[in-house]
Design a protein around this motif. Structure first.
Motif, short mmCIF file in Angstrom:
data_model
loop_
_atom_site.label_atom_id
_atom_site.label_comp_id
_atom_site.label_asym_id
_atom_site.label_seq_id
_atom_site.Cartn_x
_atom_site.Cartn_y
_atom_site.Cartn_z
N UNK A 66 -3.68 10.34 7.16
CA UNK A 66 -2.59 11.28 6.93
C UNK A 66 -2.88 12.36 5.91
N UNK A 67 -3.98 12.26 5.21
CA UNK A 67 -4.24 13.23 4.14
C UNK A 67 -5.48 14.09 4.34
N UNK A 68 -6.45 13.59 5.07
CA UNK A 68 -7.74 14.28 5.14
C UNK A 68 -7.63 15.67 5.76
N UNK A 69 -6.88 15.80 6.85
CA UNK A 69 -6.83 17.08 7.57
C UNK A 69 -5.59 17.89 7.25
N UNK A 70 -4.83 17.50 6.24
CA UNK A 70 -3.63 18.24 5.86
C UNK A 70 -3.83 18.93 4.51
N UNK A 71 -3.31 20.14 4.41
CA UNK A 71 -3.43 20.88 3.15
C UNK A 71 -2.72 20.15 2.01
N UNK A 72 -1.52 19.66 2.32
CA UNK A 72 -0.77 18.88 1.34
C UNK A 72 -0.74 17.43 1.83
N UNK A 73 -0.99 16.46 0.95
CA UNK A 73 -1.00 15.06 1.39
C UNK A 73 0.36 14.63 1.92
N UNK A 74 0.36 13.94 3.04
CA UNK A 74 1.60 13.44 3.63
C UNK A 74 1.99 12.08 3.05
N UNK A 75 0.97 11.36 2.56
CA UNK A 75 1.20 9.99 2.08
C UNK A 75 0.47 9.81 0.75
N UNK A 76 1.12 9.11 -0.15
CA UNK A 76 0.47 8.71 -1.40
C UNK A 76 0.54 7.19 -1.50
N UNK A 77 -0.62 6.55 -1.60
CA UNK A 77 -0.63 5.09 -1.68
C UNK A 77 -0.96 4.62 -3.10
N UNK A 78 -0.49 3.44 -3.39
CA UNK A 78 -0.82 2.79 -4.65
C UNK A 78 -0.91 1.30 -4.40
N UNK A 79 -1.45 0.56 -5.37
CA UNK A 79 -1.54 -0.90 -5.21
C UNK A 79 -1.45 -1.55 -6.58
N UNK A 80 -1.03 -2.81 -6.57
CA UNK A 80 -0.99 -3.62 -7.78
C UNK A 80 -1.78 -4.89 -7.49
N UNK A 81 -2.79 -5.17 -8.30
CA UNK A 81 -3.68 -6.31 -8.09
C UNK A 81 -3.21 -7.55 -8.85
N UNK A 82 -3.72 -8.69 -8.44
CA UNK A 82 -3.58 -9.96 -9.17
C UNK A 82 -2.13 -10.30 -9.49
N UNK A 83 -1.29 -10.23 -8.47
CA UNK A 83 0.14 -10.54 -8.65
C UNK A 83 0.40 -11.96 -8.15
N UNK A 84 0.81 -12.83 -9.04
CA UNK A 84 1.08 -14.22 -8.68
C UNK A 84 2.30 -14.30 -7.77
N UNK A 85 2.27 -15.30 -6.87
CA UNK A 85 3.42 -15.52 -6.01
C UNK A 85 4.58 -16.07 -6.83
N UNK A 86 5.81 -15.71 -6.45
CA UNK A 86 6.98 -16.20 -7.17
C UNK A 86 7.65 -15.10 -7.99
N UNK A 87 8.16 -15.43 -9.18
CA UNK A 87 8.91 -14.46 -9.99
C UNK A 87 8.12 -13.20 -10.33
N UNK A 88 6.83 -13.35 -10.58
CA UNK A 88 6.01 -12.18 -10.92
C UNK A 88 5.95 -11.22 -9.75
#
Length: 365
Positions: free
Chosen positions: A58-80
């Protein structure tokens, strides 16, 4: 008076138009939550390939990015996990991927609080209007790997390092032993439970224990590459899972059962951008390309590769069904009679181990 009023209306409408246009140009914010760090292979690595595929699509061939992705690592299952998912929803992320079984309930809880945010619960089974579920028939690849393992084992014994006895893991273990026994009725499978998705030390200890007990082919359902590393050091075969790990186990990797989320992830983002996203359940396998076999070792005889590839073709065509009767549990309970096959619902609720698996389920399961 009317002239001034008209000028003010034009100014207000222009401001509204500019605001709407600016908002329309803002990229769609997409987030991923990961159970472990991103390494050079494994479950999280394969899902991060999906994230990267979204950026590429979605971003390579567009002048303005259509999508911005992010991620969060090492997140324990449950309340965290619930805290992290809620924070992502609060900060404007419109689509959140939560690829771990233990993220299911936190995802459902946060989804209730943010009905306009869309969620992709990967390996979960609970859905809502704004929560879609997806998984893959990994067991199809496990069955094929079991055939290869039995063909290459000299001891009629394989070892399996497993995280938790949830249905997805049990499906893989049972399919693997069925594949082994389809070509070697004497074949046995030992399991060591490590009760963790990501614990290199425990996985290493489990792999060494299985080798000590005579297993000369190893498989695993955990999140690190420790089992392959042990196999390389101890000169035994190992079946890579999630990713091709031949660079880590050049002498050990028999083959790799690989997972592929790129096509699915891109399609879900595309649907949201087009306004056609809806809650649904997806369960793809070999036929859909979500599971595959790759990177055979050069020492595997051509006859073995051909046999496995033929069975793979039959599974894709629907001519071979992995969980087809007669099936017996390890404690001699009959599951289905000859000629019958487990339904998808029965497979998804699997809570037993089949004949040929010598290790019992952990206490309480």
């Amino acid at each position: 008076m009317y002239k001034n009023l008209s000028a003010k209306c034009v100014a207000v409408l222009t401001l509204i138009f500019l605001c709407l246009n600016a908002k329309a140009q803002e990229p769609l914010k997409v987030a991923f939550v990961y159970i472990s760090p991103i390494s050079n292979g494994g479950w999280v690595y394969q899902h991060d390939l999906g994230r990267r595929a979204i950026e590429e699509a979605f971003n390579k061939s567009n002048k303005a990015p259509l999508v911005k992705t992010t991620y969060v690592e090492s997140v324990s299952e449950g309340p965290d996990a619930e805290r992290v998912i809620r924070d992502l929803a609060k900060t404007g992320h419109q689509l959140i991927f939560t690829p771990s079984f233990g993220y299911m309930d936190p995802t459902i809880q946060v989804a209730k609080e943010f009905p306009k945010v869309r969620f992709e619960s990967v390996t979960g089974y609970k859905r809502a209007d704004n929560v879609a579920t997806s998984n893959a028939r990994y067991y199809e690849g496990r069955y094929l790997a079991g055939i290869a393992a039995a063909k290459m084992s000299k001891n009629h014994l394989a070892g399996y390092v497993a995280a938790f006895p949830i249905p997805e893991v049990l499906q893989g273990i049972n399919a693997f032993v069925l594949g082994m026994r389809a070509v070697d009725p004497q074949a046995k499978l030992k399991v060591v439970w490590v009760n963790s998705w990501f614990s290199p030390g425990l996985e290493r200890d489990a792999a060494e224990s299985l080798i000590h007990q005579g297993a000369d082919v190893l498989a695993y359902h955990t999140g690190t590459n420790a089992v392959m590393q042990v196999a390389q050091e101890k000169s035994v075969w190992a079946i890579a899972y999630h990713s091709d790990l031949s660079s880590m186990g050049p002498n050990a990797q028999l083959l790799a059962v690989t997972h592929h989320w790129e096509k699915y992830d891109v399609s879900r983002v595309k649907a949201l951008l087009e306004g056609s996203w809806k809650s649904q359940d997806t369960w793809g396998g070999l036929r859909e390309g979500m599971v595959d076999l790759r990177a055979w070792h050069d020492k595997v005889p051509l006859s073995v590769k051909k046999e496995v590839e033929e069975v793979k073709k039959r599974i894709i065509q629907g001519k071979t069904i992995v969980f087809k009767g007669p099936l017996w549990t390890q404690d001699a309970k009959k599951i289905i009679k000859e000629g019958d096959a487990l339904t998808d619902a029965q497979v998804q609720q699997m809570n037993y181990l089949l004949d040929g698996v010598t290790t019992p389920l952990p206490m309480g399961h």
